[in-house]
Design a protein around this motif. Structure first.
Motif, short mmCIF file in Angstrom:
data_model
loop_
_atom_site.label_atom_id
_atom_site.label_comp_id
_atom_site.label_asym_id
_atom_site.label_seq_id
_atom_site.Cartn_x
_atom_site.Cartn_y
_atom_site.Cartn_z
N GLN A 116 9.07 14.24 -17.22
CA GLN A 116 8.92 14.30 -18.68
C GLN A 116 7.45 14.15 -19.08
OE1 GLN A 116 11.80 11.18 -19.73
NE2 GLN A 116 13.00 12.70 -20.84
N PHE A 176 4.96 16.92 -20.98
CA PHE A 176 4.22 16.54 -22.19
C PHE A 176 2.73 16.85 -22.05
CE2 PHE A 176 1.84 13.19 -24.49
CZ PHE A 176 2.14 13.59 -25.79
N GLU A 195 4.26 18.54 -29.72
CA GLU A 195 4.54 17.16 -29.26
C GLU A 195 5.68 16.53 -30.05
OE1 GLU A 195 0.65 15.33 -29.38
OE2 GLU A 195 -0.01 16.47 -27.61
N TYR A 237 8.80 18.07 -28.75
CA TYR A 237 9.09 17.70 -27.36
C TYR A 237 9.93 16.43 -27.30
CZ TYR A 237 8.20 17.09 -22.34
OH TYR A 237 8.34 16.95 -20.98
N TRP A 238 9.68 15.49 -28.22
CA TRP A 238 10.32 14.17 -28.15
C TRP A 238 11.39 13.92 -29.20
CZ3 TRP A 238 9.66 12.07 -23.69
CH2 TRP A 238 8.45 12.22 -23.00
#
Ligand code: ATP
Ligand code: MG
Length: 138
Positions: A45, A49, A127, A130-131
């Protein structure tokens, strides 16, 4: 509409007990917390990132560090959020960080430097996505 940016309280700062103090600095600077989650991440992960850095010599160590313990993922909002957070963070290497910045106060080294912040509109969008799912942005 105010701008959004993405931030991480990195594992070094969480380990040292600085999470609350760093969130207080972020709050004092006028950011609204849109999303927040404390979790551990896997090395794959971390690699996904930081994929923009995959050719850099520090990439492997960086991803090992980022997966070494819990961190705090944040989506933050204010006018000029991206540039203002970068200013609040200070220079990547805490030895060069300006007085009063988060890295000056809380970072230990160029790698274990307490906080991440997106460096542009495109990276902020990548970003955040992504999370966090859209429904988590409140
Ligand atoms: P971040 O992206 O985490 O907000 P930054 O934009 O200030 O930090 P980058 O150049 O994007 O810095 O590097 C990403 C991260 O990689 C740094 O925050 C640091 O943890 C690590 N890093 C950068 N340069 C080095 C280096 N020379 N040696 C070890 N680690 C480094
Ligand atoms: Mg960066």
């Amino acid at each position: 509409m105010p701008q959004r940016t993405f931030s991480i309280v990195k594992p070094d700062a969480v380990r040292k007990g600085y999470t609350g103090a760093i969130l207080a600095e972020i709050d004092k600077a006028g950011f609204r917390i849109v999303a927040v989650r404390k979790q551990s991440i896997s090395k794959p992960q971390a690699e996904g990132f930081y994929y923009v850095h995959k050719e850099r010599p520090f990439f492997n160590d960086l991803c090992t560090f980022m997966s070494s313990g819990p961190l705090v993922l944040l989506v933050l909002e204010k006018d000029n959020a991206i540039a203002d957070l970068r200013g609040l963070m200070g220079a990547t290497n805490p030895a060069n960080a300006e007085e009063g910045t988060i890295r000056k106060k809380f970072a230990g080294s160029i790698q274990e430097n307490a906080i991440h912040g997106s460096d542009g509109e495109d990276t902020a969008a990548f970003e955040i996505g992504y999370w966090f799912a859209g429904y988590e942005l409140l």
